[in-house]
Scaffold this motif. Structure first.
Motif, short mmCIF file in Angstrom:
data_model
loop_
_atom_site.label_atom_id
_atom_site.label_comp_id
_atom_site.label_asym_id
_atom_site.label_seq_id
_atom_site.Cartn_x
_atom_site.Cartn_y
_atom_site.Cartn_z
N UNK A 157 0.86 -1.18 0.00
CA UNK A 157 0.00 0.00 0.00
C UNK A 157 0.89 1.23 0.00
N UNK A 158 0.63 2.16 -0.93
CA UNK A 158 1.42 3.39 -1.01
C UNK A 158 0.49 4.59 -0.95
N UNK A 159 0.88 5.60 -0.19
CA UNK A 159 0.09 6.83 -0.15
C UNK A 159 0.80 7.92 -0.95
N UNK A 160 -0.02 8.68 -1.69
CA UNK A 160 0.48 9.79 -2.50
C UNK A 160 -0.11 11.09 -1.97
N UNK A 161 0.71 12.11 -1.83
CA UNK A 161 0.19 13.37 -1.32
C UNK A 161 -0.12 14.33 -2.47
N UNK A 162 -0.60 15.55 -2.11
CA UNK A 162 -1.09 16.45 -3.16
C UNK A 162 0.03 16.94 -4.09
N UNK A 163 1.28 16.83 -3.60
CA UNK A 163 2.41 17.15 -4.47
C UNK A 163 2.89 15.92 -5.24
N UNK A 164 2.07 14.90 -5.22
CA UNK A 164 2.35 13.65 -5.94
C UNK A 164 3.63 12.98 -5.44
#
Lengths: 253, 269, 253, 269, 253, 269
Positions: free
Chosen positions: F223-230
């Motif tokens: 599982x990987x999380x991506x933030x708003x800055x990608x």
């Protein structure tokens, strides 16, 4: 530190019998029942009743773990009544408290007489009652929904179990107490009946009633339960559809 | 006739008891609406502020009321605190196991507690020392010592006696916030006498104050509390089912029985 | 917030050896033993000793649950020492604390050498020690009563186990320490013996004693235990009757 | 001779050891009243304020003393707090399981704790910062790493060393109620040296400092603590039974052994 | 009340890449590995890495209790990561917290791919990771030591699992973050690889990294892990001896 | 084709799914990097300050955010408190049992929590009412109602919606220490949108948003999380193993998927 403080209303019921939510003594809050909303459960039902939101699911008949709990001649019935942490104004800590343990037992004993337990020797039927939002009357709402979930699971039953609470506020016998009446009313009496023989399978009372009040309350309870039973039957006729009634005009004395 | 439950299988026992009931009889020769004799033991058995060891037939229970002082709950600043707990001690029955209260113990504690609260028998507001700041906390610990049926009624009776006997040092909250514990005593004021009456249904008949064998074979059971105004103030239907008429009958019998039990309790307090 | 505050007495023992409750060093508090007071237990005994009230019950030999705990060649012995919430000045929270766990073990090891465990292979004998009121010396009171309850249950035993505590207050070796002596005395030494071989099956010490004091204490313990043993035998001769002795004149050195 | 306990059944092991004892011998060739060599490891192994990793033969234990400050107990305003805990780590033996301390772990913790308290070895009143308000709290965490018998003595020795090494920042409670933590250190003052000595009885003989195999076949076991005045200050008879003479003998041997162990402890602190 | 207050350093890393403990970004803290230090365990290893002290032990393959947990076709692998109460500046309460539960799972999943579980059907292999002193990077230190303990126990393995953490502080990708960097750094990424195929068996990230930073971090992690692997092999060649390296000059980019 | 997992043994299921994957197909006809449809239910289902009941395919989750006020942790006086909890309700799957959160529930809660924290999505310092004294505490309770795979992503999406919808009475700490709760509302400021994307590896291929059957037969999962800055801001490799290239690929796919999911979340808040 609580963010919300509750206050007792000045008037719980007017001389004309008007209640804090505008209902008359014999009026029930709006109800919606939906059957079969879960994919993985063997049976499920969701009930919205006033501000209550209760999800029930049934698993079984299935194998018992641990095995030594299995009964040789009939099904074991297990029930869990559980309140979500977000079901109350102040967050409820997860896990069973003493009230939940009692209600799990009371609900099991309300439902069990309806099940042909002898049809499923050695197996278990698990009934889960998840209170997502509580607003007075969760146990009777749970009984109605559990009964639907059992039917949805195809469990052989003598009949449905329908349930409603009645209560007393001053000299009025009222049906389906709301939050204020539950907190500050004079008596509360949840009831359930195994239809159609109308045997009482759940009866609790908290608060004094004279002989006459008690008889009137039982009678009003029976009337309300009959109404709930009609809704249950309707909900089962069209599974996966929502059965909804604004029932202010129902259950008239 | 002495009756040994181990001599008969459960099925035989059930048939035996049902036959008796069909002939208007009970194992121990009592009438259907007759309670077993109640005995209150003399002596000091605990370090509680109020206590009672009673026998209801062969059922033995010991109830102690411990007092403490503390803050009231935020939502009831004008009320003291009552905490009820039942322990089904393993000494009382081969079927009881050590450990935290199980479902049955919790239900019994709540049934006794609900009767007391629904009648406000101890006047929770009289436990306030200083509103919102300091109240008496009463811990009602109900110990089952020997289980021969009908724990609810035995524990209710013992609890009312223990509460009625409870004396606590008088406490004052001074202006500087200090707490003064006086020599003088403050006594719990038992304002009501909500007594539980338990019935089982066997062969369609209602039997008051069941012994263990009767409980074990009963079709259904129910406990009703009656207050001093002879009102039903608390009910707990347990297993099985009843007709509405059966429940109204049970309430009537309980009402009739209230005075004699209440009188006994008053005498021994 | 405690309602009761305890204070150390100015004098624990006078120069003449008079103790806070008026006893002399060799005097034991009054004792009552009653055997067979419970109906449902296989054996039971109740002991009142000074301000102690201890109820013991024995169940078994019976089947072990869970089964994997059973021993193939002998009985499993389980002991629970438990203090009631109302047994102490401040309410004790229900459930085992570390002291109770230790005492349950110590009592089991005091009693076990007396039981012919090999007579009951694969079974369990449960011994419950319920402290209803505590007033110094509960563990030795419990051992005496547990021993009686075992005999009352008809368990085959090599002999009775009798027990008493001794202690030291300043230069006095005392028998059967009371609450003050237990709290503020210099040493405490509970003892139990399997009669008649007089083997020591329980011995604990808390607080220093010189070689001479230690020997004197052991000797006084033996003397007291012999006295307890006499009472136990008497209590068993007439089960269901109360055996009681004011023992101020007993156990003289 | 190397001895593999898995090669022999329990019965054979018992017979083997009993035969040895009958011939005044032990598995590892020690004398009956001889202790195994004690080794104190060098290094920093914890974040405790005092610590000791010792080997008693093949038994390995690690004890850490963590300090905190807090309020004293209401009934002992003039005393600091000592909390003792033993963990029978699952790494130490195939028979140890993860989980909260069981009966054995609790007993061992209490036996070590009782020795320390009965001799008031750390002077609990010296832990007071401000009477009734602020005291040092010492957490004595006893970790068993490798279990080859006689955990009581190993843990007692390691605990005394760890306590004797404990240094804590000096704390002052100012008049305005603020707590000041100083750079300066406060050191635990080890006033006494109550050392536990454990004996097992095999074939009627007393063996000091038993290894695991000896513990497993012993008829009886007992632990006695001796203080710096050579007094018995704590005893725990464990399983089995002893005669009065055996106990007096054991106390005598323990008294004789005290100086060498105490000396070793003092050296490494 | 805490006796020790932690403060964030003014500068976590200088413009020249000098870290709070004087290391450069690519430098690893000193490490010592010792295999076989416990007598009763089937396998054991002790790792000292910076200020970390971690003891690991392996038991098994052995019988599973309770039996129903056993897998018919392979070994059950159980792992416990446990922090000693004295492993942290403030005493940690004994017993598993949520972090320990997660790390036990993560370590198990890092190690399991290396074990020929199908060689040991129906049995269990227990791996215990005891953190005696924690100083950032306990989980990767634990993985390295657990891997050694398994080899020491003679468990059949596809290869060793080696592990190291990398991280980001401002624009620097650093290896083996220290306590300050773990607390106040921008990203932390523990990694483990099953050597020699260099498959990633542990990967966690906490804190944002751009695509380039992420790739650089993975690459640096691989480099460090290869270094750890060399040490592991050396440690296994001479069991019971200490393998130690001051690795400031190692792992150069 | 409808697929009944109970018709096939695990082995057959695995072979079936692997064959599909070998032919670039999935059970439910999705592309490998295609998510299931997300539905956000209308209505009020809880008493939380923010809530969301969503369906991800047949997976159903309900997340509620309850607010309270309290003291900050001593080491973070300038931050509010976020407490995350996942309940795998027994209604959701025949394999879930009642009881405290197990290993899986704890891991899922921490994976969602870590994504939110690593991007500081709710701005923990914005939860401070008075530094060091009073802060908002948010309890993120994640309820799994129906488990058809990929709980991590479903719970992350529902959590972000619930947090984004959270409104709490405004609280003021007055100079005299009294707490005033205002009518006015304070709204959580969702500063970032860290979205988790879960992949399983089957037959060497990466499948986004696995359904339950795919999870059950997968070789590995992550599982990987991506933030708003990608940016990748959180990762949790779960079972199995991956090559470095597979992980870089997964991160790339997740980055590409972020905008559509983020857009959907923004719309329903």
């Amino acid at each position: 530190m609580p963010l919300y403080v509750e206050k007792k209303p000045d008037v719980l019921i007017t001389e004309d019998g008007v209640r804090t939510d505008g209902r008359l003594p014999h009026e029930i809050r709006p109800i919606r029942m939906t059957v079969g909303i879960l994919d993985k459960a063997d049976g499920s039902a969701f009930i919205e009743w006033g501000g209550n939101r209760i999800l029930t699911a049934v698993f079984g008949p299935r194998e018992v773990h641990p095995k030594h709990l299995a009964l040789p001649d009939k099904a074991l019935i297990r029930t869990r009544y559980n309140m979500a942490p977000f079901s109350t104004p102040e967050r409820k800590r997860p896990g069973p408290d003493r009230r939940s343990v009692e209600l799990s037992k009371v609900i099991r004993e309300a439902i069990k007489p309806a099940i042909f337990v002898e049809n499923y020797p050695g197996s278990v039927i698990d009934i889960f009652v998840e209170v997502l939002r509580s607003d007075a009357g969760t146990r009777v709402a749970g009984v109605n929904a559990a009964s639907l979930a059992l039917a949805n699971a195809g469990i052989a039953m003598r009949g449905l179990v329908a349930a409603c609470a009645v209560g007393r506020v001053e000299n009025f016998i009222i049906c389906d107490p709301n939050h204020d009446e539950d907190m500050w009313g004079d008596a509360d009496m949840p009831m359930a009946m195994l239809m159609e023989s109308e045997k009482i399978t759940l009866l609790q009372t908290d608060g004094p009633m004279t002989d006459e009040q008690f008889k009137e309350a039982l009678e009003m309870g029976r009337r309300c339960i009959r109404f709930l039973y009609e809704m249950q039957k309707e909900a089962l006729k069209r599974p996966y559809l929502i059965v909804e009634r604004s029932v202010f005009e129902q259950g008239e004395v | 006739m002495m009756f040994n439950s181990e001599m008969l299988t459960h099925k035989l026992l059930r048939e035996y008891i049902e036959d008796l009931v069909a002939n208007d009889q009970r194992i121990d020769s009592r009438g259907f609406d007759e309670m077993r004799p109640i005995e209150v033991l003399n002596g000091t058995f605990t370090k509680a502020e109020g206590e009672a060891w009673i026998k209801l037939g062969k059922t033995q229970v010991l109830v102690g009321v411990k007092a403490d002082i503390g803050e009231p709950f935020p939502d009831t600043p004008d009320k003291g605190v009552l905490v009820s707990n039942t322990e089904l001690l393993p000494v009382a029955s081969p079927t009881f196991e050590p450990g935290p209260p199980n479902e049955n113990a919790i239900e019994i504690a709540r049934v006794v507690d609900r009767a007391i609260r629904s009648a406000d028998a101890i006047g929770l507001s009289s436990l306030v020392i200083e509103e919102g700041k300091l109240v008496y906390m009463l811990f009602l610990d109900m110990y089952v010592l020997d289980h021969d049926g009908n724990l609810e009624d035995a524990l209710t009776i013992a609890s009312l006696i223990a509460l009625g006997r409870t004396e606590v040092p008088k406490v004052i909250l001074k202006e500087d916030g200090e707490i003064e514990v006086k020599e003088e005593k403050w006594k719990v004021d038992l304002r009501d006498m909500p007594i539980n009456f338990t019935f089982v249904k066997i062969n369609g008949k209602l039997l008051l104050d069941p012994i263990l064998e009767e409980e074990n074979v009963a079709e259904a059971s129910i406990t009703l509390a009656i207050d001093k105004d002879r009102r039903v103030c608390s009910i707990q239907k347990k297993h099985g089912h009843f007709t509405m008429e059966e429940i109204i009958n049970a309430a009537g019998i309980a009402r009739d029985k209230w005075p004699e039990v209440a009188e006994m309790i008053k005498e021994v307090i």
